[in-house]
Motif scaffolding. Structure first.
Motif, PDB file in Angstrom:
ATOM      1  N   GLY A  19      11.412 -91.966  -2.840  1.00  0.00           N
ATOM      2  CA  GLY A  19      10.564 -90.850  -2.433  1.00  0.00           C
ATOM      3  C   GLY A  19      10.924 -89.558  -3.141  1.00  0.00           C
ATOM      4  N   PHE A  20      12.169 -89.466  -3.642  1.00  0.00           N
ATOM      5  CA  PHE A  20      12.558 -88.289  -4.427  1.00  0.00           C
ATOM      6  C   PHE A  20      11.806 -88.272  -5.754  1.00  0.00           C
ATOM      7  CE2 PHE A  20      17.189 -87.833  -2.677  1.00  0.00           C
ATOM      8  CZ  PHE A  20      16.693 -87.649  -1.401  1.00  0.00           C
ATOM      9  N   ILE A  21      11.723 -89.422  -6.384  1.00  0.00           N
ATOM     10  CA  ILE A  21      11.058 -89.516  -7.693  1.00  0.00           C
ATOM     11  C   ILE A  21       9.573 -89.190  -7.539  1.00  0.00           C
ATOM     12  CG2 ILE A  21      10.442 -91.068  -9.591  1.00  0.00           C
ATOM     13  CD1 ILE A  21      13.033 -92.688  -8.721  1.00  0.00           C
ATOM     14  N   LEU A  22       8.929 -89.877  -6.613  1.00  0.00           N
ATOM     15  CA  LEU A  22       7.493 -89.676  -6.411  1.00  0.00           C
ATOM     16  C   LEU A  22       7.198 -88.304  -5.821  1.00  0.00           C
ATOM     17  CD1 LEU A  22       6.720 -93.200  -4.982  1.00  0.00           C
ATOM     18  CD2 LEU A  22       6.060 -92.329  -7.236  1.00  0.00           C
ATOM     19  N   GLY A  23       7.987 -87.903  -4.838  1.00  0.00           N
ATOM     20  CA  GLY A  23       7.759 -86.622  -4.180  1.00  0.00           C
ATOM     21  C   GLY A  23       7.926 -85.449  -5.119  1.00  0.00           C
ATOM     22  N   GLY A  24       8.912 -85.522  -6.005  1.00  0.00           N
ATOM     23  CA  GLY A  24       9.096 -84.455  -6.982  1.00  0.00           C
ATOM     24  C   GLY A  24       7.896 -84.321  -7.903  1.00  0.00           C
ATOM     25  N   ALA A  25       7.367 -85.456  -8.331  1.00  0.00           N
ATOM     26  CA  ALA A  25       6.191 -85.441  -9.207  1.00  0.00           C
ATOM     27  C   ALA A  25       4.961 -84.909  -8.465  1.00  0.00           C
ATOM     28  CB  ALA A  25       5.929 -86.841  -9.761  1.00  0.00           C
ATOM     29  N   VAL A  26       4.787 -85.324  -7.220  1.00  0.00           N
ATOM     30  CA  VAL A  26       3.655 -84.851  -6.417  1.00  0.00           C
ATOM     31  C   VAL A  26       3.789 -83.348  -6.157  1.00  0.00           C
ATOM     32  CG1 VAL A  26       2.569 -85.001  -4.125  1.00  0.00           C
ATOM     33  CG2 VAL A  26       3.143 -87.094  -5.379  1.00  0.00           C
ATOM     34  N   ALA A  27       4.987 -82.893  -5.811  1.00  0.00           N
ATOM     35  CA  ALA A  27       5.210 -81.463  -5.570  1.00  0.00           C
ATOM     36  C   ALA A  27       4.876 -80.649  -6.818  1.00  0.00           C
ATOM     37  CB  ALA A  27       6.654 -81.216  -5.137  1.00  0.00           C
ATOM     38  N   HIS A  28       5.310 -81.129  -7.962  1.00  0.00           N
ATOM     39  CA  HIS A  28       5.021 -80.437  -9.221  1.00  0.00           C
ATOM     40  C   HIS A  28       3.514 -80.299  -9.425  1.00  0.00           C
ATOM     41  CE1 HIS A  28       5.237 -79.249 -13.408  1.00  0.00           C
ATOM     42  NE2 HIS A  28       4.403 -80.232 -13.681  1.00  0.00           N
ATOM     43  N   GLN A  29       2.793 -81.388  -9.225  1.00  0.00           N
ATOM     44  CA  GLN A  29       1.339 -81.366  -9.431  1.00  0.00           C
ATOM     45  C   GLN A  29       0.631 -80.419  -8.458  1.00  0.00           C
ATOM     46  OE1 GLN A  29       0.523 -82.522 -12.272  1.00  0.00           O
ATOM     47  NE2 GLN A  29      -0.450 -84.499 -11.947  1.00  0.00           N
ATOM     48  N   LEU A  30       1.185 -80.280  -7.249  1.00  0.00           N
ATOM     49  CA  LEU A  30       0.561 -79.433  -6.229  1.00  0.00           C
ATOM     50  C   LEU A  30       1.111 -78.007  -6.226  1.00  0.00           C
ATOM     51  CD1 LEU A  30       0.443 -81.966  -3.252  1.00  0.00           C
ATOM     52  CD2 LEU A  30      -1.502 -81.122  -4.598  1.00  0.00           C
ATOM     53  N   SER A  31       2.028 -77.710  -7.147  1.00  0.00           N
ATOM     54  CA  SER A  31       2.704 -76.401  -7.171  1.00  0.00           C
ATOM     55  C   SER A  31       3.336 -76.091  -5.818  1.00  0.00           C
ATOM     56  CB  SER A  31       1.735 -75.287  -7.585  1.00  0.00           C
ATOM     57  OG  SER A  31       1.270 -75.513  -8.899  1.00  0.00           O
ATOM     58  N   ALA A  32       3.967 -77.101  -5.251  1.00  0.00           N
ATOM     59  CA  ALA A  32       4.623 -76.983  -3.946  1.00  0.00           C
ATOM     60  C   ALA A  32       6.122 -77.162  -4.126  1.00  0.00           C
ATOM     61  CB  ALA A  32       4.078 -78.057  -2.996  1.00  0.00           C
ATOM     62  N   GLY A  33       6.880 -76.737  -3.136  1.00  0.00           N
ATOM     63  CA  GLY A  33       8.314 -76.983  -3.142  1.00  0.00           C
ATOM     64  C   GLY A  33       8.596 -78.434  -2.777  1.00  0.00           C
TER      65      GLY A  33
ATOM     66  N   PRO B 196      -6.362 -86.131  -3.092  1.00  0.00           N
ATOM     67  CA  PRO B 196      -7.013 -85.581  -1.891  1.00  0.00           C
ATOM     68  C   PRO B 196      -6.604 -84.150  -1.549  1.00  0.00           C
ATOM     69  CG  PRO B 196      -6.149 -87.771  -1.463  1.00  0.00           C
ATOM     70  CD  PRO B 196      -5.609 -87.338  -2.790  1.00  0.00           C
ATOM     71  N   TRP B 197      -5.465 -83.696  -2.080  1.00  0.00           N
ATOM     72  CA  TRP B 197      -4.962 -82.371  -1.715  1.00  0.00           C
ATOM     73  C   TRP B 197      -4.992 -81.381  -2.868  1.00  0.00           C
ATOM     74  CZ3 TRP B 197      -3.010 -87.007  -0.112  1.00  0.00           C
ATOM     75  CH2 TRP B 197      -3.283 -87.301   1.223  1.00  0.00           C
ATOM     76  N   ALA B 198      -5.547 -81.780  -3.992  1.00  0.00           N
ATOM     77  CA  ALA B 198      -5.664 -80.851  -5.120  1.00  0.00           C
ATOM     78  C   ALA B 198      -6.509 -79.661  -4.670  1.00  0.00           C
ATOM     79  CB  ALA B 198      -6.304 -81.548  -6.312  1.00  0.00           C
ATOM     80  N   GLY B 199      -5.995 -78.473  -4.868  1.00  0.00           N
ATOM     81  CA  GLY B 199      -6.700 -77.264  -4.460  1.00  0.00           C
ATOM     82  C   GLY B 199      -6.461 -76.860  -3.017  1.00  0.00           C
ATOM     83  N   SER B 200      -5.772 -77.693  -2.250  1.00  0.00           N
ATOM     84  CA  SER B 200      -5.443 -77.358  -0.858  1.00  0.00           C
ATOM     85  C   SER B 200      -4.127 -76.599  -0.811  1.00  0.00           C
ATOM     86  CB  SER B 200      -5.283 -78.632  -0.020  1.00  0.00           C
ATOM     87  OG  SER B 200      -6.471 -79.359   0.016  1.00  0.00           O
ATOM     88  N   LYS B 201      -3.910 -75.907   0.282  1.00  0.00           N
ATOM     89  CA  LYS B 201      -2.641 -75.211   0.468  1.00  0.00           C
ATOM     90  C   LYS B 201      -1.617 -76.201   1.020  1.00  0.00           C
ATOM     91  CE  LYS B 201      -0.453 -71.329   2.887  1.00  0.00           C
ATOM     92  NZ  LYS B 201       0.815 -71.971   2.904  1.00  0.00           N
ATOM     93  N   ILE B 202      -0.742 -76.641   0.159  1.00  0.00           N
ATOM     94  CA  ILE B 202       0.385 -77.491   0.546  1.00  0.00           C
ATOM     95  C   ILE B 202       1.639 -76.708   0.180  1.00  0.00           C
ATOM     96  CG2 ILE B 202       1.581 -79.686   0.184  1.00  0.00           C
ATOM     97  CD1 ILE B 202      -1.200 -79.947   1.553  1.00  0.00           C
ATOM     98  N   ASP B 203       2.475 -76.444   1.168  1.00  0.00           N
ATOM     99  CA  ASP B 203       3.673 -75.645   0.923  1.00  0.00           C
ATOM    100  C   ASP B 203       4.832 -76.470   0.379  1.00  0.00           C
ATOM    101  OD1 ASP B 203       2.684 -73.069   2.043  1.00  0.00           O
ATOM    102  OD2 ASP B 203       2.550 -74.271   3.877  1.00  0.00           O
ATOM    103  N   LYS B 204       5.016 -77.660   0.942  1.00  0.00           N
ATOM    104  CA  LYS B 204       6.157 -78.490   0.562  1.00  0.00           C
ATOM    105  C   LYS B 204       5.741 -79.955   0.521  1.00  0.00           C
ATOM    106  CE  LYS B 204       9.177 -75.029   0.853  1.00  0.00           C
ATOM    107  NZ  LYS B 204       9.849 -74.592   2.044  1.00  0.00           N
TER     108      LYS B 204
ATOM    109  N   GLY C  10       5.332 -73.885  10.602  1.00  0.00           N
ATOM    110  CA  GLY C  10       3.943 -73.715  10.190  1.00  0.00           C
ATOM    111  C   GLY C  10       3.645 -74.132   8.758  1.00  0.00           C
ATOM    112  N   GLU C  11       4.678 -74.381   7.957  1.00  0.00           N
ATOM    113  CA  GLU C  11       4.401 -74.802   6.581  1.00  0.00           C
ATOM    114  C   GLU C  11       3.746 -76.180   6.581  1.00  0.00           C
ATOM    115  OE1 GLU C  11       7.100 -72.637   3.345  1.00  0.00           O
ATOM    116  OE2 GLU C  11       8.195 -74.198   4.443  1.00  0.00           O
ATOM    117  N   ARG C  12       2.828 -76.335   5.637  1.00  0.00           N
ATOM    118  CA  ARG C  12       2.070 -77.580   5.493  1.00  0.00           C
ATOM    119  C   ARG C  12       2.808 -78.503   4.528  1.00  0.00           C
ATOM    120  NH1 ARG C  12      -3.277 -77.801   6.591  1.00  0.00           N
ATOM    121  NH2 ARG C  12      -3.768 -78.632   4.536  1.00  0.00           N
ATOM    122  N   VAL C  13       3.135 -79.701   5.033  1.00  0.00           N
ATOM    123  CA  VAL C  13       3.997 -80.626   4.302  1.00  0.00           C
ATOM    124  C   VAL C  13       3.324 -81.986   4.157  1.00  0.00           C
ATOM    125  CG1 VAL C  13       6.242 -81.791   4.320  1.00  0.00           C
ATOM    126  CG2 VAL C  13       6.048 -79.459   5.203  1.00  0.00           C
ATOM    127  N   ILE C  14       3.473 -82.566   2.972  1.00  0.00           N
ATOM    128  CA  ILE C  14       3.078 -83.958   2.738  1.00  0.00           C
ATOM    129  C   ILE C  14       4.361 -84.766   2.595  1.00  0.00           C
ATOM    130  CG2 ILE C  14       2.011 -85.570   1.117  1.00  0.00           C
ATOM    131  CD1 ILE C  14       0.003 -83.388   0.433  1.00  0.00           C
TER     132      ILE C  14
END
Length: 179
Positions: free
Chosen positions: A63-77, A47-55, A115-119
């Motif tokens: 959540g570290f395992i999944l979050g790291g993988a999601v961050a990588h895919q979204l080019s987010a921190g 749902p967020w591919a191409g959206s501006k997600i900062d972190k 103001g950063e956008r976070v998932i």
């Protein structure tokens, strides 16, 4: 086989853990299945591919395992949200409700800028106490919580509804009845 069944079949259920009457939903079997792990991460990201997600903030520990993988895919921190006393730098903390009592979580005070956008990402949402605490912690330092994502929802326990009441959209890939 449908996506829902495909993912559900990779989650191991352990009865009476950590106490009698609980059905523990173990995602380590999903993580060990390369195809299922990739598919789950892709579905969380979609749902967020191409959206501006900062972190992407991940709740300790799965959540570290999944979050790291999601961050990588979204080019987010990636931002770890940890139990109290586990981070080495100056932190900001939030107490949250457990089934019996309270606990405290922390993150580095400079991990997210206002103001950063976070998932928010974790493996499972049950009663929602931990996720609610994480949302409040992120908002306390000025983050915009775009959504909360989970592999598993236990809807009978009301956690996702609790987050939606905080105006946080919730994405979960599969649901199990009961607890």
């Amino acid at each position: 086989m449908t996506f829902d069944l495909d993912i559900k079949n990779t989650v191991r259920t352990i009865p009476d853990y950590p106490k009698p009457g609980i059905l523990f939903r173990d995602i380590t079997t999903l993580l060990a299945d390369a195809r299922a792990f990739r598919r789950a991460v892709d579905e969380l990201v979609h749902p967020w591919a191409g959206s501006k997600i900062d972190k992407v903030a991940g709740i300790e520990a799965r959540g570290f395992i999944l979050g790291g993988a999601v961050a990588h895919q979204l080019s987010a921190g990636f931002v770890p949200i940890r139990k109290k006393g586990k981070l080495p730098h100056k932190t900001v903390s939030m107490s949250y409700a457990l089934e019996y009592g309270t606990d405290e979580m922390e993150m580095h005070v400079d991990a997210v800028q206002p103001g950063e956008r976070v998932i928010l990402v974790d493996d499972l949402i049950a009663t929602g106490g931990t996720a609610e605490g994480a949302v409040k912690l992120l908002r306390q330092i000025g983050a915009t919580v775009v959504a909360a994502c989970f592999i598993i929802d236990l809807p009978d326990l009301g956690g996702a509804a609790k987050l939606r009441a905080l105006d946080v959209p919730v994405r979960s890939l599969i649901a199990f009845d009961g607890h």
